[in-house]
Design a protein around this motif. Structure first.
Motif, PDB file in Angstrom:
ATOM      1  N   PRO A 252      10.416  -1.492   4.821  1.00  0.00           N
ATOM      2  CA  PRO A 252      10.665  -1.906   6.210  1.00  0.00           C
ATOM      3  C   PRO A 252      10.786  -0.727   7.176  1.00  0.00           C
ATOM      4  N   ASP A 253      11.047   0.462   6.628  1.00  0.00           N
ATOM      5  CA  ASP A 253      11.144   1.655   7.463  1.00  0.00           C
ATOM      6  C   ASP A 253       9.836   2.444   7.489  1.00  0.00           C
ATOM      7  N   GLY A 254       8.766   1.871   6.952  1.00  0.00           N
ATOM      8  CA  GLY A 254       7.466   2.528   6.960  1.00  0.00           C
ATOM      9  C   GLY A 254       6.920   2.659   8.370  1.00  0.00           C
ATOM     10  N   VAL A 255       5.955   3.562   8.542  1.00  0.00           N
ATOM     11  CA  VAL A 255       5.421   3.860   9.870  1.00  0.00           C
ATOM     12  C   VAL A 255       4.905   2.608  10.575  1.00  0.00           C
ATOM     13  N   ILE A 256       4.082   1.824   9.894  1.00  0.00           N
ATOM     14  CA  ILE A 256       3.518   0.626  10.521  1.00  0.00           C
ATOM     15  C   ILE A 256       4.580  -0.457  10.669  1.00  0.00           C
ATOM     16  N   ASN A 257       5.366  -0.673   9.633  1.00  0.00           N
ATOM     17  CA  ASN A 257       6.379  -1.732   9.680  1.00  0.00           C
ATOM     18  C   ASN A 257       7.439  -1.479  10.743  1.00  0.00           C
ATOM     19  N   MET A 258       7.690  -0.218  11.054  1.00  0.00           N
ATOM     20  CA  MET A 258       8.682   0.103  12.084  1.00  0.00           C
ATOM     21  C   MET A 258       8.132  -0.079  13.497  1.00  0.00           C
ATOM     22  N   LYS A 259       6.812  -0.242  13.600  1.00  0.00           N
ATOM     23  CA  LYS A 259       6.198  -0.340  14.926  1.00  0.00           C
ATOM     24  C   LYS A 259       5.722  -1.756  15.255  1.00  0.00           C
ATOM     25  N   ILE A 260       6.165  -2.736  14.467  1.00  0.00           N
ATOM     26  CA  ILE A 260       5.672  -4.096  14.682  1.00  0.00           C
ATOM     27  C   ILE A 260       6.726  -5.010  15.297  1.00  0.00           C
TER      28      ILE A 260
ATOM     29  N   ALA B 229       3.715 -11.866  19.644  1.00  0.00           N
ATOM     30  CA  ALA B 229       3.257 -13.162  20.145  1.00  0.00           C
ATOM     31  C   ALA B 229       1.738 -13.262  20.198  1.00  0.00           C
ATOM     32  N   LEU B 230       1.052 -12.121  20.131  1.00  0.00           N
ATOM     33  CA  LEU B 230      -0.410 -12.116  20.202  1.00  0.00           C
ATOM     34  C   LEU B 230      -1.063 -12.300  18.839  1.00  0.00           C
ATOM     35  N   GLY B 231      -0.254 -12.321  17.794  1.00  0.00           N
ATOM     36  CA  GLY B 231      -0.797 -12.559  16.462  1.00  0.00           C
ATOM     37  C   GLY B 231      -0.645 -11.364  15.544  1.00  0.00           C
ATOM     38  N   LYS B 232      -0.663 -11.642  14.246  1.00  0.00           N
ATOM     39  CA  LYS B 232      -0.416 -10.616  13.239  1.00  0.00           C
ATOM     40  C   LYS B 232      -1.465  -9.516  13.262  1.00  0.00           C
ATOM     41  N   GLU B 233      -2.727  -9.880  13.499  1.00  0.00           N
ATOM     42  CA  GLU B 233      -3.800  -8.880  13.466  1.00  0.00           C
ATOM     43  C   GLU B 233      -3.654  -7.882  14.610  1.00  0.00           C
ATOM     44  N   ILE B 234      -3.384  -8.386  15.813  1.00  0.00           N
ATOM     45  CA  ILE B 234      -3.172  -7.492  16.958  1.00  0.00           C
ATOM     46  C   ILE B 234      -1.939  -6.633  16.721  1.00  0.00           C
TER      47      ILE B 234
ATOM     48  N   LEU C 244      -1.104   0.541  13.894  1.00  0.00           N
ATOM     49  CA  LEU C 244      -1.941   1.489  13.158  1.00  0.00           C
ATOM     50  C   LEU C 244      -2.565   2.523  14.089  1.00  0.00           C
ATOM     51  N   VAL C 245      -3.043   2.074  15.238  1.00  0.00           N
ATOM     52  CA  VAL C 245      -3.715   2.991  16.168  1.00  0.00           C
ATOM     53  C   VAL C 245      -2.756   4.062  16.667  1.00  0.00           C
ATOM     54  N   ARG C 246      -1.520   3.690  16.936  1.00  0.00           N
ATOM     55  CA  ARG C 246      -0.548   4.691  17.379  1.00  0.00           C
ATOM     56  C   ARG C 246      -0.301   5.734  16.297  1.00  0.00           C
ATOM     57  N   SER C 247      -0.218   5.274  15.056  1.00  0.00           N
ATOM     58  CA  SER C 247      -0.018   6.197  13.943  1.00  0.00           C
ATOM     59  C   SER C 247      -1.247   7.079  13.745  1.00  0.00           C
ATOM     60  N   LEU C 248      -2.432   6.477  13.852  1.00  0.00           N
ATOM     61  CA  LEU C 248      -3.683   7.217  13.675  1.00  0.00           C
ATOM     62  C   LEU C 248      -3.836   8.288  14.743  1.00  0.00           C
ATOM     63  N   ASP C 249      -3.551   7.933  15.974  1.00  0.00           N
ATOM     64  CA  ASP C 249      -3.736   8.854  17.092  1.00  0.00           C
ATOM     65  C   ASP C 249      -2.850  10.092  16.948  1.00  0.00           C
ATOM     66  N   SER C 250      -1.578   9.888  16.611  1.00  0.00           N
ATOM     67  CA  SER C 250      -0.659  11.028  16.514  1.00  0.00           C
ATOM     68  C   SER C 250      -0.962  11.892  15.294  1.00  0.00           C
ATOM     69  N   SER C 251      -1.249  11.267  14.152  1.00  0.00           N
ATOM     70  CA  SER C 251      -1.486  12.052  12.938  1.00  0.00           C
ATOM     71  C   SER C 251      -2.838  12.758  12.976  1.00  0.00           C
ATOM     72  N   LEU C 252      -3.830  12.141  13.613  1.00  0.00           N
ATOM     73  CA  LEU C 252      -5.137  12.781  13.745  1.00  0.00           C
ATOM     74  C   LEU C 252      -5.029  14.029  14.612  1.00  0.00           C
TER      75      LEU C 252
ATOM     76  N   LYS D 292      -6.202  -1.706   5.882  1.00  0.00           N
ATOM     77  CA  LYS D 292      -6.301  -3.047   6.465  1.00  0.00           C
ATOM     78  C   LYS D 292      -6.233  -4.116   5.381  1.00  0.00           C
ATOM     79  N   GLN D 293      -6.933  -3.881   4.284  1.00  0.00           N
ATOM     80  CA  GLN D 293      -6.924  -4.838   3.178  1.00  0.00           C
ATOM     81  C   GLN D 293      -5.514  -4.990   2.610  1.00  0.00           C
ATOM     82  N   THR D 294      -4.795  -3.890   2.547  1.00  0.00           N
ATOM     83  CA  THR D 294      -3.431  -3.920   2.016  1.00  0.00           C
ATOM     84  C   THR D 294      -2.499  -4.734   2.907  1.00  0.00           C
ATOM     85  N   TYR D 295      -2.615  -4.555   4.214  1.00  0.00           N
ATOM     86  CA  TYR D 295      -1.677  -5.194   5.136  1.00  0.00           C
ATOM     87  C   TYR D 295      -2.102  -6.596   5.573  1.00  0.00           C
ATOM     88  N   LEU D 296      -3.411  -6.824   5.686  1.00  0.00           N
ATOM     89  CA  LEU D 296      -3.881  -8.112   6.206  1.00  0.00           C
ATOM     90  C   LEU D 296      -4.564  -8.975   5.148  1.00  0.00           C
ATOM     91  N   GLY D 297      -4.958  -8.344   4.031  1.00  0.00           N
ATOM     92  CA  GLY D 297      -5.603  -9.102   2.963  1.00  0.00           C
ATOM     93  C   GLY D 297      -7.070  -9.377   3.238  1.00  0.00           C
TER      94      GLY D 297
END
Length: 269
Positions: free
Chosen positions: A36-44, A51-56, A62-70, A264-269
């Motif tokens: 629950p303290d993972g990078v993506i899980n902490m940003k959801i 309210a816009l849905g799980k995929e959004i 993910l994009v916020r994490s990608l942008d900073s780490s890249l 994506k496969q891991t988080y969304l299946g």
């Protein structure tokens, strides 16, 4: 043993950096799936995004994490490329006089009030210091302090990946790099070639288009900017540096895409 060219060395560094980044990014995020303290899980937890849905919800995190780490990967890559042609340091240390600190404050206040536009000539006064006590030193961490041994030139570079700074941050960045300039002026031989730059890894307005970050240009002159192509050409010590780096990155970018597909496969299946 065959000696590789600088261009081949740059391509190898890019490929190695992208491969390591893709593997690290994938393994980190997949390992944190149930955390629950993972990078993506902490940003959801933004309920308005939720309210816009799980995929959004997933993609925005993910994009916020990608942008900073890249950005971090690109900074390290640029340092490793610079080592091919420069002596690279990550800090500046030496005496900084009260009169120099005062001069810097006065220069920055003029920039802030827009009574003058920045020029390289503004801070040459920092070279004209009185005698100082070498036991009184200050240390500054530096993004890039590069020394060209062939020309004996010294370059202080402040890198911001996209170059997006507010007024307070732009002022503090210029203050820090001017203090480094003053320290080098106090420690190097008189009239040493010292230059300062504000750099970005890409032009956020589009390559070959005017760079319009006015908050930065309020404190840095055009002659102090290394934007996108100019930055990579500089650290590669080649007028084709940007093209070499970008071409090599594109050839290896599939590694990052594959990592993103796996996450994506891991988080969304």
């Amino acid at each position: 043993m065959k000696k590789i060219s600088t261009e081949e060395a740059i391509k190898h560094l890019v490929g190695t950096a992208v491969d390591a980044y893709a593997q690290g990014f994938q393994s980190r995020h997949e390992a944190e799936f149930d955390n629950p303290d993972g990078v993506i899980n902490m940003k959801i937890h933004n309920v308005f995004i939720e309210a816009l849905g799980k995929e959004i919800q997933y993609y925005t995190a993910l994009v916020r994490s990608l942008d900073s780490s890249l950005g971090g990967m690109l900074e390290k890559l640029a340092i490793n490329i610079a080592k091919l042609n420069f002596e690279v340091h990550k800090n500046v240390e030496g005496p900084l006089l009260p009169e120099q600190t005062q001069n810097i404050a006065e220069i920055l206040e003029k920039y802030k009030r827009r009574t003058i536009r920045p020029t390289i000539a503004d801070y040459q006064i920092l070279r004209k210091s009185s005698k100082f006590d070498k036991t009184l030193t200050k240390r500054h961490d530096s993004d890039y302090y590069l020394i060209d041994k062939n020309s004996n030139s010294h370059f202080l570079i402040e890198l911001k990946i996209g170059g997006d700074l507010d007024n307070k941050k732009a002022r503090s960045e210029k203050e820090a790099i001017l203090e480094q300039f003053a320290i080098l002026s106090n420690t190097l031989p008189i009239n040493s070639d010292i230059k300062i730059f504000f750099a970005t890894a890409y032009n956020r307005f589009g390559e070959n288009k005017p760079w319009k970050q006015e908050r930065v240009k309020q404190f840095f002159s055009t002659d102090e900017l290394l934007i996108g192509r100019d930055f990579w050409n500089f650290v590669c010590h080649s007028e084709n540096g940007y093209s070499i780096v970008l071409d090599a990155y594109r050839k290896n970018s599939h590694l990052i895409k594959e990592a993103l597909d796996s996450i994506k496969q891991t988080y969304l299946g």
